[in-house]
Design a protein around this motif. Structure first.
Motif, PDB file in Angstrom:
ATOM      1  N   GLY A  35       0.808  -1.219   0.000  1.00 33.17           N
ATOM      2  CA  GLY A  35       0.000   0.000   0.000  1.00 33.17           C
ATOM      3  C   GLY A  35       0.837   1.262   0.000  1.00 33.17           C
ATOM      4  O   GLY A  35       0.309   2.357   0.143  1.00 33.17           O
TER       5      GLY A  35
ATOM      6  N   THR B 134       2.809   0.317  -6.969  1.00 31.99           N
ATOM      7  CA  THR B 134       2.094  -0.007  -8.206  1.00 31.99           C
ATOM      8  C   THR B 134       1.444   1.248  -8.791  1.00 31.99           C
ATOM      9  O   THR B 134       1.460   1.470 -10.006  1.00 31.99           O
ATOM     10  CB  THR B 134       1.036  -1.085  -7.934  1.00 31.99           C
ATOM     11  OG1 THR B 134       1.685  -2.225  -7.396  1.00 31.99           O
ATOM     12  CG2 THR B 134       0.317  -1.478  -9.213  1.00 31.99           C
ATOM     13  N   THR B 135       0.898   2.077  -7.921  1.00 35.16           N
ATOM     14  CA  THR B 135       0.284   3.318  -8.390  1.00 35.16           C
ATOM     15  C   THR B 135       1.310   4.193  -9.090  1.00 35.16           C
ATOM     16  O   THR B 135       1.011   4.834 -10.106  1.00 35.16           O
ATOM     17  CB  THR B 135      -0.338   4.067  -7.199  1.00 35.16           C
ATOM     18  OG1 THR B 135      -1.192   3.176  -6.505  1.00 35.16           O
ATOM     19  CG2 THR B 135      -1.122   5.271  -7.666  1.00 35.16           C
TER      20      THR B 135
HETATM   21  N1  LIG Z   1      -7.741   2.955  -8.798  1.00 35.57           N
HETATM   22  C1  LIG Z   1      -7.687   3.040  -7.457  1.00 35.57           C
HETATM   23  N2  LIG Z   1      -8.820   3.346  -6.782  1.00 35.57           N
HETATM   24  C2  LIG Z   1      -8.790   3.447  -5.441  1.00 35.57           C
HETATM   25  N3  LIG Z   1      -7.717   3.262  -4.679  1.00 35.57           N
HETATM   26  C3  LIG Z   1      -6.548   2.936  -5.297  1.00 35.57           C
HETATM   27  C4  LIG Z   1      -6.502   2.811  -6.723  1.00 35.57           C
HETATM   28  N4  LIG Z   1      -5.229   2.503  -7.040  1.00 35.57           N
HETATM   29  C5  LIG Z   1      -4.537   2.436  -5.872  1.00 35.57           C
HETATM   30  N5  LIG Z   1      -5.320   2.680  -4.823  1.00 35.57           N
HETATM   31  C6  LIG Z   1      -4.914   2.726  -3.443  1.00 35.57           C
HETATM   32  O1  LIG Z   1      -3.664   3.338  -3.355  1.00 35.57           O
HETATM   33  C7  LIG Z   1      -2.879   2.716  -2.353  1.00 35.57           C
HETATM   34  C8  LIG Z   1      -1.557   2.309  -2.939  1.00 35.57           C
HETATM   35  O2  LIG Z   1      -1.705   1.094  -3.629  1.00 35.57           O
HETATM   36  P1  LIG Z   1      -0.523   0.384  -4.444  1.00 35.57           P
HETATM   37  O3  LIG Z   1       0.085   1.385  -5.329  1.00 35.57           O
HETATM   38  O4  LIG Z   1      -1.108  -0.832  -5.075  1.00 35.57           O
HETATM   39  O5  LIG Z   1       0.472  -0.072  -3.319  1.00 35.57           O
HETATM   40  P2  LIG Z   1       1.705  -1.074  -3.431  1.00 35.57           P
HETATM   41  O6  LIG Z   1       1.812  -1.500  -4.856  1.00 35.57           O
HETATM   42  O7  LIG Z   1       2.828  -0.250  -2.961  1.00 35.57           O
HETATM   43  O8  LIG Z   1       1.385  -2.200  -2.526  1.00 35.57           O
HETATM   44  C9  LIG Z   1      -3.665   1.531  -1.834  1.00 35.57           C
HETATM   45  O9  LIG Z   1      -4.253   1.913  -0.595  1.00 35.57           O
HETATM   46  C10 LIG Z   1      -4.724   1.332  -2.871  1.00 35.57           C
HETATM   47  O10 LIG Z   1      -5.900   0.865  -2.286  1.00 35.57           O
END
Ligand SMILES: Nc1ncnc2c1ncn2[C@@H]1O[C@H](COP(=O)(O)OP(=O)(O)O)[C@@H](O)[C@H]1O
Ligand SMILES: [Mg+2]
Lengths: 245, 540, 369
Positions: free
Chosen positions: A40, A44-45
């Motif tokens: 989190g 990935t974001t």
């Molecule tokens: N499209 C989206 N809609 C809502 N929340 C999102 C979306 N993309 C990411 N998040 C939120 O953003 C946060 C970061 O997620 P992420 O980038 O997947 O983390 P990591 O890859 O570092 O584990 C998480 O809390 C996730 O729920």
């Protein structure tokens, strides 16, 4: 050395939750970079933003210091030379392993070109070479959907290499791999760095250590620390985040 | 002899209009006035009519109406003034003053007092004035409205007098308008009077007032023209407002129908992600349940007819709900996660349901009656509201509210949301997901049945009933945003209102096309609808 | 590289060829004892349906676009041809107006609407048969694919599209004959539409069009572009990340498919003798989907077979027990989707080879789920 990718003051929130918080990061051409951070943290974001899947609310994402990536979509960034491997391996399940690689092979992506495409000998040779590299030669005619999880990871890496991108974004490649495979992956990535720029997200500390590269620690959407693995491991904040509580 | 007398009377009247009063009947002497009628000229009769009316004698209306009809005669035998009435096909004469019957009269035994058109009008006006004093307020109101419709400056005083004496508010209103209109017709009226009259008429704010006042805008008197112009503008504005209000009402009404048709779909599609193409047929089943219930009531318990809808509603819910559960268990549950296949399979279900109903009840429209409380209409200002539309709106909102409460506040609602959000986790927590699926689907289907009860009141009940709603209801859900009940509410009403606002310009069909195209375009902008459910899950 | 004509395609085309040669030849040989003329037209109609099904399979089976509005493209093609046939009636109509079709005279038109101009020329009508559905598909697809409307949402708006067109074509003011549509055709290119020879000719033409449609579709799906389409169907987002502009590919195949449907409609109109707004009804478009699903989605040949099977079954059953047909059709929808996800062709090939032949579909579904 010139800068391949630069994120500057990037913000993105989802329903008020700041997934990316004033994130700034630069990656040099040919560099191998590991990005770590708890679940989190926004890793990935961050990749979504670089590849044009997600638009940042504010901030700049610059490619080669002059192209604004935030204005491009996924296909646009891919054509620019950004390749991505997903956390959850996605291959084209109903097509053969060979076709999967062939689809990814660097080529003209326009509708007409693909409609009248004829595979050249060079293409075939390249496919063979890549299948060899990811150890899927025997599975050449198998349906991608029938591969094991680890094999799919390799196939995806193969597809990524087939694209011959300038920048590779690799999200948790080691998941589902054996230790030996993990080490091989690290070796492979180290091997292609230099010619290509590689950004790897990973949890597995052994893997990161094996990469032996600069590490960026992401936490709550921004950079907590950056430097060699030993350097960031010594950072009290990083320790707090990873081991704390 | 007669001719001579008439000649004398006329000469006298003409020569000595005032002194002649001694010889002519005294005002108030009803008998004498009536007696003078046979020998008077048209002009004199006209004067007499006014004076007869002015006596306020109880007999006056009868006499005057008979006069206008040509039924007021003089008997040749005794020169008595009589009213000729048809009794069993024969002409019988009755004394105009005493009402005494002279029995049947021979064809040539009497001569009618002749009338012409202008006289008839005078009589009508006079009768109108008389009716203004009728004991029955309804008759008085009628008379006042008649006076308004046929304004006559000469009547102004009589109307004003009636107005003074009048107690009933509605009649007073009508009278004052009649006075005002008469004043406006009177070229001799003073400017302040006419301005006051314009105000009175303008207060009606309707098309009639517009009709009366618009010509006055051309009046040579600038003050009047201005006042009339201002009033016309005011009325136009008011009319536009009412027009708009009426359109909003039509829109709300259409919206409530759409809401009813779509709300069950919002559950099955929005909450469960299941495309139920048989939704329209579940609505149809609800309508046929209503028909069935009414049929039994008609034949066996006619007294209960007004209760038929209240009896049909729970039955329709159960029938459609049961069929819904059967569809879910028998077909939909094998197809979770494959929305397009679900769409096809439920389309098959819809064909079967349609054909079943067609086989049982026949292909034609079935008559479903309105209970008394669903019939009729009332007016607010210049808009008409029918009771059936009103009740359907109330019903739609009630269903919506209940559904909202069920989803938010009850254990089954909680379980439904749990299952749809994370099936595996819900199953681990001991929720019987299969059962919850069936119940959710059944709930959506049952609501479709309820919609059918309401729609049976305004639409043809035929096996094709559901077909006509399926595209519309999908549009509502998609436009509003799947998975959000409030979105469905907003979607239904905005589509309904948009449709009704376009209709006056484009016609019903084109309006519908425009709305459809607008929704298609809207979905391009916001693929997840007005109230999209956000989050990563929907992205995948 | 798979050959353009693989085994299933070969068998089907051979069968089609036999039928195409046998029926007209037989009719020539035995005059009217062999196949009555109306049956020839009936078969011709099924072949048009088959082409329509192939068109839908191209977008649905290979690219995952479940269009519930393909009837609209079919109908547009049919109307374009119908407009030409109307003009060819000339002054032989009831009102004898040399320029205006009967319904326009009836509705007090004093001139031909501009969009009717040019339809007196056959070649122009033929271009419009491709262009009208193609343009609609292009405009619709351009918006829909660019804004990434997918899955069920796309299906619903395609349904709304054909519904809106149906409402529009029902209007007399549209100038397409309103309720009654276009009918009472006399001849095409001078050949009397009632004559057996013309009917046989149209039948052969339909068969050729179907074969051509199948081969074009096969060529497309066999090319690298076809693989991209399948990639889009199975993992749209992944395809984007490799650099393919998914919307362009979708648009391409959607337009090609719409044109194919238009050709089917154009051949359908003269054989049936009428085209009316009912062809736009959403129910019709859903009907096409069941042909494809029944025959075998993503197999092309299966889709064509499905259309012919359902068409023939409908004709036979509505003749024998009219009440039953709808039940059968409804049951077919349910049965096929639940128990025969690979369609008839899949079942046949499975039993023949005893190994999962049409696996591409099952796995595709698993991937989606
Ligand atoms: N499209 C989206 N809609 C809502 N929340 C999102 C979306 N993309 C990411 N998040 C939120 O953003 C946060 C970061 O997620 P992420 O980038 O997947 O983390 P990591 O890859 O570092 O584990 C998480 O809390 C996730 O729920
Ligand atoms: Mg991640």
């Amino acid at each position: 050395m010139s800068i391949q990718l630069a994120l500057d003051g990037v913000n993105r929130s989802f329903d008020g939750f700041k997934a990316i918080n004033n994130l700034s990061l630069t990656v040099e051409k040919g560099e191998l970079r590991a990005v770590i951070g708890p679940n989190g943290a926004g890793k990935t974001t961050m990749m979504d933003i670089i590849t044009g899947k997600t638009r940042p609310d504010t901030g700049d994402v610059l490619w080669n210091q002059h192209i604004d990536l935030t204005r491009l979509d996924e296909a646009g960034t891919a054509r620019l030379g950004i390749g991505r491997k997903f956390q959850k391996p996605t291959v084209f399940e109903t097509q053969s392993v060979e076709d999967n690689i062939a689809l990814a092979l660097k080529d003209d992506r326009s509708v007409w070109a693909t409609l009248f495409h004829r595979r050249s000998d060079a293409d075939t040779a390249r496919i063979t070479e890549l299948l060899d590299l990811v150890k899927l030669t025997d599975a050449r005619d198998a349906m991608a959907g029938d591969l094991s999880h680890g094999q799919k990871q390799w196939l995806e890496i193969g597809m990524l290499l087939a694209q011959d991108p300038e920048l590779l974004l690799v999200d948790e490649p080691a998941a589902g791999m054996t230790d030996a495979e993990t080490m091989r992956t690290a070796e492979l990535l180290r091997g292609i760095a230099g010619k290509h720029t590689v950004v790897v997200v990973e949890h597995d500390m052994d893997f990161v250590r094996a990469l032996n590269c600069r590490v960026t620690v992401l936490h709550q959407g921004h950079v907590l620390a950056e430097g060699s693995l030993d350097h960031v491991s010594a950072n009290p904040q990083v320790i707090e985040v990873y081991l704390g509580r | 002899m007669t001719r001579l007398r008439r000649w004398l009377a006329v000469t006298l009247l003409l020569l000595f209009p005032i002194s002649a009063a001694a010889q002519t009947p005294v005002d108030g002497d009803f008998a004498a006035l009536v007696g003078a009628l046979p020998d008077a000229s048209f002009a004199e009769v006209e004067a007499l009519v006014g004076r007869i009316a002015a006596t306020n004698d109880d007999r006056a209306i009868d006499v005057l109406e008979a006069l206008a009809e040509g039924d007021l005669h003089t008997l040749d035998s005794n020169a008595a003034v009589v009213i000729v009435r048809d009794v069993g096909g024969d002409d019988h004469a009755f004394d105009a003053l005493t009402g005494e019957s002279y029995g049947e009269i021979p064809r040539r035994g009497s001569s009618a007092i002749r009338v012409n058109n202008s006289l008839r009008r005078a009589v009508a006006a006079a009768v109108g004035t008389l009716t203004l004093r009728h004991p029955d307020p309804a008759r008085r109101l009628e008379a006042a409205q008649a006076a308004f419709d046929a304004p006559d400056p000469a009547q102004a005083d009589a109307l004003a007098a009636a107005l003074d004496a009048e107690q009933d508010a509605a009649v007073r209103q009508a009278l004052s308008e009649a006075v005002a209109r008469a004043v406006l017709q009177d070229d001799a009226a003073t400017v302040p009077d006419r301005r006051a009259a314009i105000d009175v008429i303008a207060a009606r704010r309707d098309g009639v007032a517009l009709g009366v006042l618009t010509p006055l805008v051309q009046s040579p008197d600038t003050e009047i023209a201005e006042a009339a112009g201002a009033a016309v503008e005011r009325i136009e504005r008011a009319r536009q407002m009412w027009n708009m209000a009426q359109n909003v009402w039509f829109g709300l009404s259409l919206g409530s129908v759409l809401l009813l048709a779509a709300i069950g779909l919002a559950i099955t599609f929005g909450v469960m992600g299941v495309i139920n193409m048989a939704h329209g047929e579940l609505v149809m089943l609800g309508a046929y349940t209503t028909f069935f219930v009414q049929n039994i009531i008609r034949t066996s318990f006619p007294g209960l007819f007004d209760w038929s809808l209240l009896i049909a509603a729970p039955l329709a819910f159960l029938v459609a709900g049961a069929v819904g559960v059967a569809i879910e268990r028998g077909c939909v549950r094998f197809l979770y996660g494959r929305p397009l296949e679900t769409l096809l399979a439920t389309w098959g279900v819809s064909l079967i349901l349609q054909q079943t109903v067609r086989s049982i009840f026949g292909p034609n429209n079935r008559e479903v009656g309105n209970p008394s409380w669903m019939s009729g209409a009332f007016e607010i200002g210049q808009m008409t509201i029918t009771y059936n539309r009103l009740w359907i709106l109330v019903f739609a909102l009630a269903v919506f509210a209940v559904l909202l409460i069920v989803m938010r506040r009850t254990p089954i609602g909680l379980q439904m949301r749990a299952v749809t959000q994370n099936r595996a986790m819900a199953a681990n927590m001991g929720i019987r997901t299969g059962w919850v699926d069936a119940m959710t689907f059944g709930l959506g289907a049952g609501i479709a049945g309820l919609a059918g009860v309401a729609l049976s009141q305004i639409d043809n009940v035929s096996p094709n009933l559901g077909q006509s709603y399926i595209v519309d209801s999908f549009m509502v859900v998609v436009f509003g945003g799947a998975g959000n009940l409030w979105g469905t509410l907003a979607g239904a009403f905005s589509i309904g209102i948009a449709n009704k606002f376009l209709e006056p310009y484009a016609g019903a069909v084109l309006a519908k096309i425009v709305v459809l195209v607008a929704i298609i375009l809207f979905i391009q902008k916001r693929p997840r609808g007005l109230f999209a459910v956000k989050g990563r899950a929907v992205d995948a | 590289m798979t050959a353009l004509i693989d085994r299933r395609m070969g068998i089907f085309l051979a069968g089609l060829f036999v039928l195409t040669v046998a029926i007209p030849l037989g009719n020539l040989a035995f005059t009217d004892r062999f196949v009555p003329s109306y049956v020839v037209s009936l078969f011709g109609k099924y072949l048009c349906y088959a082409l329509l099904a192939v068109a839908l399979d191209l977008v649905w089976g290979y690219c995952g676009i479940l269009s519930l509005g393909h009837g609209a493209f079919f109908a547009l093609g049919g109307y374009a041809m119908g407009m030409h046939l109307m003009r060819e009636i000339g002054d032989r109509g009831v009102y004898g107006n040399p320029l205006l079709p009967d319904f326009m005279v009836f509705l007090n038109y004093d001139a031909l609407p501009w969009y009717w101009l040019g339809f007196d020329m056959f070649w122009f009508a033929c271009i419009m048969v491709l262009l009208a559905p193609g343009a609609l598909a292009f405009v619709f697809g351009w918006f829909a694919f660019r804004s990434r409307v997918t899955g069920v949402y796309l299906s619903i708006i395609t349904q709304a599209m054909t519904y809106a067109l149906m409402l529009a074509f029902f209007r007399n003011e549209m100038g397409f004959g309103g309720n009654n549509g276009l009918t009472d055709f006399k001849d095409v290119l001078g050949f009397n539409l009632q004559s057996d020879a013309t009917r046989a000719g149209l039948f052969v033409l339909s068969a050729i069009a179907l074969a051509a449609g199948l081969l074009i579709a096969k060529a497309i799906t066999n090319s690298k572009l076809g693989k991209v389409l399948i990639a889009v169907r199975d993992a749209e987002s992944r395809t984007r990340f490799i650099g393919y502009r998914v919307e362009h590919y979708k648009l391409f195949v959607f337009v090609v498919s719409a044109m194919m449907a238009g050709v089917a409609g154009a051949l359908y109109t003269p054989q049936v003798g009428i085209i009316n707004p009912g062809e736009f009804s959403p129910a019709n478009s859903i009907g096409i989907v069941i042909w494809v699903a029944l025959g075998g989605r993503g197999t092309l040949v299966g889709a064509a077979m499905g259309a012919i099977i359902v068409g023939a079954a409908q004709t036979l059953l509505t003749g024998w027990f009219p009440e039953i047909w709808i039940f059968v059709l409804g049951a077919l929808f349910i049965f096929v989707t639940i128990f025969m996800p690979q369609g008839v062709l899949g079942v046949i090939e499975n039993t023949l080879r005893r190994r999962p032949a049409a696996r591409d579909l099952t796995t595709a579904r698993e991937a989606k789920a």
